[in-house]
Design a protein around this motif. Structure first.
Motif, PDB file in Angstrom:
ATOM      1  N   TRP A 165     -23.629  50.436 -37.728  1.00  0.00           N
ATOM      2  CA  TRP A 165     -23.399  51.544 -36.804  1.00  0.00           C
ATOM      3  C   TRP A 165     -24.503  52.591 -36.875  1.00  0.00           C
ATOM      4  CZ3 TRP A 165     -20.304  50.877 -32.937  1.00  0.00           C
ATOM      5  CH2 TRP A 165     -19.216  50.015 -33.069  1.00  0.00           C
ATOM      6  N   TYR A 166     -25.030  52.826 -38.048  1.00  0.00           N
ATOM      7  CA  TYR A 166     -26.100  53.810 -38.209  1.00  0.00           C
ATOM      8  C   TYR A 166     -27.304  53.455 -37.353  1.00  0.00           C
ATOM      9  CZ  TYR A 166     -29.746  56.559 -40.497  1.00  0.00           C
ATOM     10  OH  TYR A 166     -30.780  57.416 -40.757  1.00  0.00           O
ATOM     11  N   TRP A 167     -27.602  52.180 -37.277  1.00  0.00           N
ATOM     12  CA  TRP A 167     -28.799  51.734 -36.568  1.00  0.00           C
ATOM     13  C   TRP A 167     -28.528  51.373 -35.120  1.00  0.00           C
ATOM     14  CZ3 TRP A 167     -32.971  53.025 -39.016  1.00  0.00           C
ATOM     15  CH2 TRP A 167     -32.911  53.177 -40.408  1.00  0.00           C
ATOM     16  N   LEU A 168     -27.273  51.176 -34.761  1.00  0.00           N
ATOM     17  CA  LEU A 168     -26.957  50.812 -33.379  1.00  0.00           C
ATOM     18  C   LEU A 168     -26.683  52.024 -32.512  1.00  0.00           C
ATOM     19  CD1 LEU A 168     -26.431  48.604 -31.286  1.00  0.00           C
ATOM     20  CD2 LEU A 168     -24.048  48.557 -32.054  1.00  0.00           C
ATOM     21  N   TRP A 169     -25.815  52.938 -32.989  1.00  0.00           N
ATOM     22  CA  TRP A 169     -25.441  54.077 -32.165  1.00  0.00           C
ATOM     23  C   TRP A 169     -26.557  55.111 -32.128  1.00  0.00           C
ATOM     24  CZ3 TRP A 169     -21.751  53.901 -28.794  1.00  0.00           C
ATOM     25  CH2 TRP A 169     -20.630  53.100 -29.027  1.00  0.00           C
ATOM     26  N   PRO A 170     -26.781  55.726 -30.966  1.00  0.00           N
ATOM     27  CA  PRO A 170     -27.769  56.808 -30.886  1.00  0.00           C
ATOM     28  C   PRO A 170     -27.337  57.998 -31.744  1.00  0.00           C
ATOM     29  CG  PRO A 170     -27.148  56.057 -28.686  1.00  0.00           C
ATOM     30  CD  PRO A 170     -26.179  55.445 -29.646  1.00  0.00           C
ATOM     31  N   THR A 171     -28.305  58.800 -32.159  1.00  0.00           N
ATOM     32  CA  THR A 171     -28.011  59.992 -32.940  1.00  0.00           C
ATOM     33  C   THR A 171     -27.788  61.175 -32.001  1.00  0.00           C
ATOM     34  OG1 THR A 171     -30.283  60.738 -33.085  1.00  0.00           O
ATOM     35  CG2 THR A 171     -29.559  59.095 -34.707  1.00  0.00           C
ATOM     36  N   SER A 172     -27.573  62.336 -32.591  1.00  0.00           N
ATOM     37  CA  SER A 172     -27.357  63.549 -31.802  1.00  0.00           C
ATOM     38  C   SER A 172     -28.588  63.939 -31.000  1.00  0.00           C
ATOM     39  CB  SER A 172     -26.950  64.703 -32.719  1.00  0.00           C
ATOM     40  OG  SER A 172     -27.977  64.975 -33.656  1.00  0.00           O
ATOM     41  N   ILE A 179     -25.620  49.421 -15.414  1.00  0.00           N
ATOM     42  CA  ILE A 179     -25.249  48.998 -16.774  1.00  0.00           C
ATOM     43  C   ILE A 179     -25.857  49.939 -17.805  1.00  0.00           C
ATOM     44  CG2 ILE A 179     -25.528  47.180 -18.511  1.00  0.00           C
ATOM     45  CD1 ILE A 179     -25.399  45.148 -16.190  1.00  0.00           C
ATOM     46  N   ILE A 180     -27.136  50.263 -17.644  1.00  0.00           N
ATOM     47  CA  ILE A 180     -27.795  51.176 -18.577  1.00  0.00           C
ATOM     48  C   ILE A 180     -27.156  52.556 -18.495  1.00  0.00           C
ATOM     49  CG2 ILE A 180     -29.951  52.339 -19.157  1.00  0.00           C
ATOM     50  CD1 ILE A 180     -31.428  49.865 -18.119  1.00  0.00           C
ATOM     51  N   GLY A 181     -26.846  53.000 -17.275  1.00  0.00           N
ATOM     52  CA  GLY A 181     -26.235  54.301 -17.095  1.00  0.00           C
ATOM     53  C   GLY A 181     -24.894  54.417 -17.789  1.00  0.00           C
ATOM     54  N   VAL A 182     -24.069  53.404 -17.646  1.00  0.00           N
ATOM     55  CA  VAL A 182     -22.773  53.401 -18.317  1.00  0.00           C
ATOM     56  C   VAL A 182     -22.975  53.415 -19.831  1.00  0.00           C
ATOM     57  CG1 VAL A 182     -20.691  52.036 -18.752  1.00  0.00           C
ATOM     58  CG2 VAL A 182     -21.557  52.295 -16.421  1.00  0.00           C
ATOM     59  N   GLY A 183     -23.950  52.649 -20.313  1.00  0.00           N
ATOM     60  CA  GLY A 183     -24.246  52.632 -21.751  1.00  0.00           C
ATOM     61  C   GLY A 183     -24.680  53.996 -22.259  1.00  0.00           C
ATOM     62  N   ILE A 184     -25.466  54.716 -21.456  1.00  0.00           N
ATOM     63  CA  ILE A 184     -25.911  56.052 -21.848  1.00  0.00           C
ATOM     64  C   ILE A 184     -24.728  57.003 -21.958  1.00  0.00           C
ATOM     65  CG2 ILE A 184     -27.162  58.090 -21.016  1.00  0.00           C
ATOM     66  CD1 ILE A 184     -29.295  56.181 -19.926  1.00  0.00           C
ATOM     67  N   VAL A 185     -23.846  56.965 -20.984  1.00  0.00           N
ATOM     68  CA  VAL A 185     -22.695  57.865 -20.991  1.00  0.00           C
ATOM     69  C   VAL A 185     -21.757  57.549 -22.157  1.00  0.00           C
ATOM     70  CG1 VAL A 185     -20.643  58.590 -19.706  1.00  0.00           C
ATOM     71  CG2 VAL A 185     -22.828  58.287 -18.514  1.00  0.00           C
ATOM     72  N   ILE A 186     -21.534  56.265 -22.413  1.00  0.00           N
ATOM     73  CA  ILE A 186     -20.630  55.880 -23.499  1.00  0.00           C
ATOM     74  C   ILE A 186     -21.222  56.237 -24.855  1.00  0.00           C
ATOM     75  CG2 ILE A 186     -19.605  53.915 -24.719  1.00  0.00           C
ATOM     76  CD1 ILE A 186     -19.179  52.594 -22.003  1.00  0.00           C
ATOM     77  N   SER A 187     -22.486  55.845 -25.073  1.00  0.00           N
ATOM     78  CA  SER A 187     -23.085  56.035 -26.399  1.00  0.00           C
ATOM     79  C   SER A 187     -23.541  57.466 -26.642  1.00  0.00           C
ATOM     80  CB  SER A 187     -24.269  55.085 -26.582  1.00  0.00           C
ATOM     81  OG  SER A 187     -25.299  55.373 -25.646  1.00  0.00           O
TER      82      SER A 187
END
Length: 245
Positions: free
Chosen positions: A173-180, A143-151
């Motif tokens: 979205w600014y606080w939820l999605w990872p940055t570059s 689950i974490i792996g899929v989240g890493i690939v998606i985000s």
């Protein structure tokens, strides 16, 4: 161009040392050690054992992640979104759990014997939970792996090709999605994940009495990704507070 809740302010982001150099080294160094010694002896002895580099790095990243998550929870009233404190509490518990499981809740440090009732059901005769059943180990990591690939990969690619821009620094979205800052780590994670599956399926790195995969390597990069995610949020919150002061 589509605008959604907030662009990431790169001025308050992690430096390239943490976002590019370290994840690159974490990926390359363990692979390079496969070339040292017969039958990958250096890798098997100093990389993937309980006392090896990967194990220690995973614990270190978990402890650091716990610190940053707790700092955010402690300052949750300053968070612009109401759900952030609860999310970071979840991360703090997760980091604590990962660190505890990696050292078998102290067994690897203090070398006690596994209690009999645990040893009977634990696949590796250790004082931990994730080896009680394969599902307790594989499902959360998948689950974490899929989240890493998606985000970390799919979302940035989608936003680039669809020209999606984030414009509101107070938005969800600014606080939820990872940055570059996590992109190199996400890419490294995917590469190691795919190689791990390939090695397991083919038994390519195998010898007398052993068959190697890269599960521990993948877990280390996974935890580093989560550390970067929480650290990025902490730094942006800190920068926001300084501007407001």
């Amino acid at each position: 161009m589509t605008a959604i809740n907030s662009p990431h302010n790169e001025s308050s982001e992690l430096t390239r040392t943490f976002s590019v150099v370290i994840p690159t080294l974490l990926t390359v160094i363990p692979f390079a050690t496969l070339l040292i010694g017969d039958e990958y002896i250096f890798y098997r002895t100093w990389m993937i054992t309980e006392a090896g580099f990967i194990e220690h790095a995973t614990v270190l990243f978990s402890v650091l992640g716990l610190v940053f998550a707790v700092l955010i929870v402690a300052n949750r009233k300053a968070c612009p979104r109401p759900w952030m404190g609860l999310l970071m509490l979840f991360f703090a518990v997760g980091f604590f759990y990962i660190a505890g499981e990696e050292i078998s809740w102290g067994q690897h440090l203090f070398l006690w014997d596994t209690p009999g009732w645990i040893g009977e059901v634990n696949r590796q005769n250790e004082t931990n939970l994730h080896n009680l059943h394969l599902s307790l180990d594989r499902i959360p990591k998948t689950i974490i792996g899929v989240g890493i690939v998606i985000s970390g990969l799919a979302w940035p690619l989608y936003s680039r090709f669809k020209d999606v821009k984030i414009t509101n620094t107070e938005g969800d979205w600014y606080w939820l999605w990872p940055t570059s800052a996590v992109r190199v780590t996400a890419f490294a994670f995917l590469i190691v994940w795919l190689l791990d599956r390939l090695m397991v399926k083919t038994n390519f790195l195998s010898g007398e009495g052993f068959s190697l995969g890269f599960q521990e390597h993948r877990e280390m990069i996974m935890v580093y990704f989560l550390l970067l995610y929480c650290t990025s949020i902490y730094l942006r919150l800190k920068a926001r507070a300084e501007v407001s002061a």
